[in-house]
Design a protein around this motif. Structure first.
Motif, short mmCIF file in Angstrom:
data_model
loop_
_atom_site.label_atom_id
_atom_site.label_comp_id
_atom_site.label_asym_id
_atom_site.label_seq_id
_atom_site.Cartn_x
_atom_site.Cartn_y
_atom_site.Cartn_z
N UNK A 183 13.76 41.17 -14.17
CA UNK A 183 14.54 41.13 -13.19
C UNK A 183 14.07 41.25 -11.75
N UNK A 184 14.40 40.96 -10.83
CA UNK A 184 13.75 40.76 -9.54
C UNK A 184 14.72 41.21 -8.23
N UNK A 185 14.38 42.16 -7.43
CA UNK A 185 14.95 42.42 -6.38
C UNK A 185 15.19 41.40 -5.50
N UNK A 186 16.58 41.36 -4.58
CA UNK A 186 16.80 40.50 -3.65
C UNK A 186 17.46 41.17 -2.27
N UNK A 187 16.70 40.66 -1.37
CA UNK A 187 17.42 41.09 0.02
C UNK A 187 18.11 39.89 0.80
N UNK A 188 19.01 40.44 1.73
CA UNK A 188 19.50 39.56 2.54
C UNK A 188 18.57 38.52 3.40
N UNK A 189 19.01 37.09 2.97
CA UNK A 189 17.89 36.06 3.63
C UNK A 189 17.12 35.33 2.37
N UNK A 190 16.91 36.32 1.38
CA UNK A 190 16.13 35.42 0.42
C UNK A 190 16.53 34.20 0.05
N UNK A 191 15.67 33.26 -0.27
CA UNK A 191 16.08 32.09 -0.90
C UNK A 191 15.51 31.88 -2.19
N UNK A 192 16.10 31.66 -3.34
CA UNK A 192 15.53 31.42 -4.54
C UNK A 192 15.57 29.83 -4.95
N UNK A 193 14.25 29.44 -5.34
CA UNK A 193 14.17 27.83 -5.80
C UNK A 193 14.13 27.79 -7.30
N UNK A 194 14.99 27.12 -7.91
CA UNK A 194 14.53 26.84 -9.25
C UNK A 194 14.25 25.35 -9.32
N UNK A 195 13.14 25.04 -10.06
CA UNK A 195 12.86 23.43 -10.00
C UNK A 195 12.38 23.13 -11.57
N UNK A 196 12.41 21.86 -11.49
CA UNK A 196 11.71 21.36 -12.73
C UNK A 196 10.24 20.82 -12.35
N UNK A 197 9.40 20.50 -13.23
CA UNK A 197 7.89 20.19 -12.88
C UNK A 197 7.84 18.93 -12.12
N UNK A 198 8.96 18.15 -12.06
CA UNK A 198 8.85 17.05 -11.40
C UNK A 198 8.71 17.44 -9.61
N UNK A 199 9.04 18.56 -9.40
CA UNK A 199 8.80 19.13 -8.18
C UNK A 199 7.56 19.70 -8.09
N UNK A 200 7.25 20.78 -8.93
CA UNK A 200 6.08 21.57 -8.93
C UNK A 200 4.60 20.78 -9.15
N UNK A 201 4.75 19.89 -10.13
CA UNK A 201 3.71 18.93 -10.35
C UNK A 201 3.36 17.99 -9.10
N UNK A 202 4.20 17.58 -8.28
CA UNK A 202 4.05 16.83 -7.22
C UNK A 202 3.69 17.76 -6.02
N UNK A 203 4.22 18.71 -5.89
CA UNK A 203 3.68 19.53 -4.67
C UNK A 203 2.97 20.75 -4.82
N UNK A 204 1.99 21.20 -4.36
CA UNK A 204 1.45 22.62 -4.22
C UNK A 204 2.33 23.46 -3.75
N UNK A 205 2.05 24.81 -4.05
CA UNK A 205 3.03 25.88 -3.75
C UNK A 205 3.05 25.84 -2.20
N UNK A 206 1.93 25.60 -1.44
CA UNK A 206 1.79 25.67 -0.07
C UNK A 206 2.56 24.65 0.55
#
Length: 266
Positions: A183-206
């Motif tokens: 469980x994770x807290x949420x604040x107004x304005x937070x954006x949650x990103x769910x993604x497959x490794x087709x995104x995370x393998x191609x792009x570093x977090x930065x």
């Protein structure tokens, strides 16, 4: 608290078929993303089954529970839905030679006022974007992550590893699978990103953070993330789900239950 949703999938620049699937139930504030694996077309079947099954079954339960279900109730419902989906996929793979060996990763979010109930299996990820800072809130179930945890590889070395796609947990591969939930807290304005490794393998977090910071609307943000992954090589299918929290949080409810497991009482 209200939630805005957006999703997009893309085949990428190398693959000819898309084994990533997403499903959104905005009324029940549920988001599901899956990255399938297996023989020709079987990965598409596994990911599609997982997303459709969980969206339908969990959405139906949440509708019946209304606002009276506690967070513990919802997490238990998530466990049961994923268990039922796992058994359905495993049964299909066992009974049809075309689907032998198919399975899928999974990341699942149920969004409630002021918090997110998150479950995942495999290396599909969830991130939280808050105040210009991107934080990964899932930990991959993968051989690579185990090597990092054991000190065999550093996170920097892991970026160049050849075994990135070896997951240690997947839906439908065995008759039982464990959903990791938090469980994770949420604040107004937070954006949650769910993604497959087709995104995370191609792009570093930065780089992911850089793209998200450059766009305000979720459709623009999602399209830009997919475009950036393709520009970086697009070696796999790409799936993204974006969820923005807006407004003030309300106190959590107490408890509500009944649920049925597939083939028996819950």
């Amino acid at each position: 608290m209200d939630f805005e949703f957006y999703s997009q999938t893309d085949t990428g620049r190398v693959r000819t078929n898309n084994e990533d699937s997403v499903a959104l139930d905005e009324r029940c504030a549920v988001a599901v993303l899956a990255d399938g694996m297996g023989g020709y077309a079987a990965g598409e079947v596994a990911s599609g089954m997982a997303c459709d099954f969980i969206k339908a079954e969990l959405g139906r339960w949440l509708t019946e529970a209304a606002d009276s279900a506690s967070d513990a109730d919802v997490r238990r419902a998530m466990d049961i839905c994923v268990d039922n989906a796992n058994r359905a996929i495993f049964s299909a793979a066992s009974s049809n030679p075309t689907y032998a060996g198919m399975g899928t990763t999974l990341v699942l979010g149920v969004f409630r006022s002021g918090r997110m109930l998150l479950g995942h299996i495999g290396d599909s990820r969830a991130y939280r974007w808050r105040g210009g800072v991107l934080q990964q809130v899932t930990k991959d179930h993968s051989l690579l992550q185990e090597q990092i945890d054991a000190g065999i590889l550093t996170p920097e070395q892991a970026q160049f590893a050849s075994n990135k796609n070896l997951v240690t947990r997947a839906v439908g591969v065995e008759d039982m699978v464990l959903l990791e939930t938090h469980q994770h807290d949420l604040e107004s304005g937070d954006v949650i990103l769910l993604c497959s490794d087709g995104l995370s393998d191609m792009l570093p977090d930065a780089r992911i953070a850089e793209v998200m910071a450059a766009h305000d609307s979720l459709p623009d943000m999602g399209a830009a993330l997919v475009a950036a992954a393709n520009e970086a090589g697009g070696r796999d299918n790409i799936a993204v789900v974006l969820v923005r929290a807006q407004g003030a949080a309300e106190p959590p409810a107490r408890s509500w239950w009944p649920f049925r497991r597939l083939g028996g009482a819950g």
